[in-house]
Design a protein around this motif. Structure first.
Motif, PDB file in Angstrom:
ATOM      1  N   LEU A  23       0.837  -1.203   0.000  1.00 35.73           N
ATOM      2  CA  LEU A  23       0.000   0.000   0.000  1.00 35.73           C
ATOM      3  C   LEU A  23       0.871   1.252   0.000  1.00 35.73           C
ATOM      4  CD1 LEU A  23      -2.732  -1.177   2.483  1.00 35.73           C
ATOM      5  CD2 LEU A  23      -3.006  -0.739   0.036  1.00 35.73           C
ATOM      6  N   ARG A  24       1.512   1.497  -1.125  1.00 31.88           N
ATOM      7  CA  ARG A  24       2.341   2.684  -1.302  1.00 31.88           C
ATOM      8  C   ARG A  24       1.915   3.350  -2.603  1.00 31.88           C
ATOM      9  NH1 ARG A  24       5.999   0.464  -5.043  1.00 31.88           N
ATOM     10  NH2 ARG A  24       6.358  -1.744  -4.731  1.00 31.88           N
ATOM     11  N   LEU A  25       2.227   4.619  -2.724  1.00 34.91           N
ATOM     12  CA  LEU A  25       1.868   5.326  -3.947  1.00 34.91           C
ATOM     13  C   LEU A  25       2.601   4.722  -5.132  1.00 34.91           C
ATOM     14  CD1 LEU A  25       1.779   9.074  -2.879  1.00 34.91           C
ATOM     15  CD2 LEU A  25      -0.126   7.664  -3.655  1.00 34.91           C
ATOM     16  N   CYS A  26       1.859   4.492  -6.185  1.00 40.76           N
ATOM     17  CA  CYS A  26       2.441   3.955  -7.407  1.00 40.76           C
ATOM     18  C   CYS A  26       2.810   5.103  -8.340  1.00 40.76           C
ATOM     19  CB  CYS A  26       1.445   3.014  -8.075  1.00 40.76           C
ATOM     20  SG  CYS A  26       1.026   1.585  -7.058  1.00 40.76           S
ATOM     21  N   GLY A  27       3.373   4.782  -9.476  1.00 37.97           N
ATOM     22  CA  GLY A  27       3.822   5.792 -10.428  1.00 37.97           C
ATOM     23  C   GLY A  27       2.744   6.760 -10.868  1.00 37.97           C
TER      24      GLY A  27
END
Length: 139
Positions: A23-27
């Motif tokens: 659950l991390r920001l993607c591109g």
């Protein structure tokens, strides 16, 4: 009532570190999840069906969701006036939770190649018992 699935999953002690790490920001500046609201339990409000997938799949497949092989985990949260409460979860890669009225299905990827058509998937149906989900045998 809607929920913030990223905050909910990060705060849930039963959600694995591997899922939380996903659950991390993607591109594309989005988190790799989808959320759908449906009546899969007997709750008054709609339940939240949340699937988490890999960032690598976001740019390739877009939304609403990539193939099952890119899935990380799936959860169902029952929502009421006091908040959201997890009533179902799978944290094995290659599984996708699909909610429908009164039940849900868990799609399982049998082939590890995302280019293979959907015939490489199997599913297990579950029905709500009033206290949890139980698998439904195929006729």
């Amino acid at each position: 009532m809607s929920i913030d699935p990223v905050a909910l999953l990060r705060a849930d002690p039963e959600v694995s570190d591997a899922v939380k790490d996903s659950l991390r920001l993607c591109g594309d500046a989005n988190f790799p999840f989808e959320i759908r609201y449906s009546h899969v339990t007997d709750a008054v409000w709609q339940d939240a069906v949340v699937n988490v997938f890999t960032c690598e799949s976001v740019g390739i497949w877009g939304r609403p969701a990539p193939p099952v092989s890119f899935m990380v985990a799936g959860f169902v949260y029952q929502i009421d006036e006091s908040g959201a409460h997890k009533v179902f979860g799978v944290q094995d890669p290659g599984r996708y939770v699909v909610g429908s009225t009164g039940g849900l299905s868990v799609m399982v990827d049998l082939c590890k190649d995302p280019g293979i058509p959907e015939f490489c998937q199997s599913s297990t149906a579950y029905k709500w018992t009033g206290e949890g989900f139980e698998s439904v045998p195929f006729p």
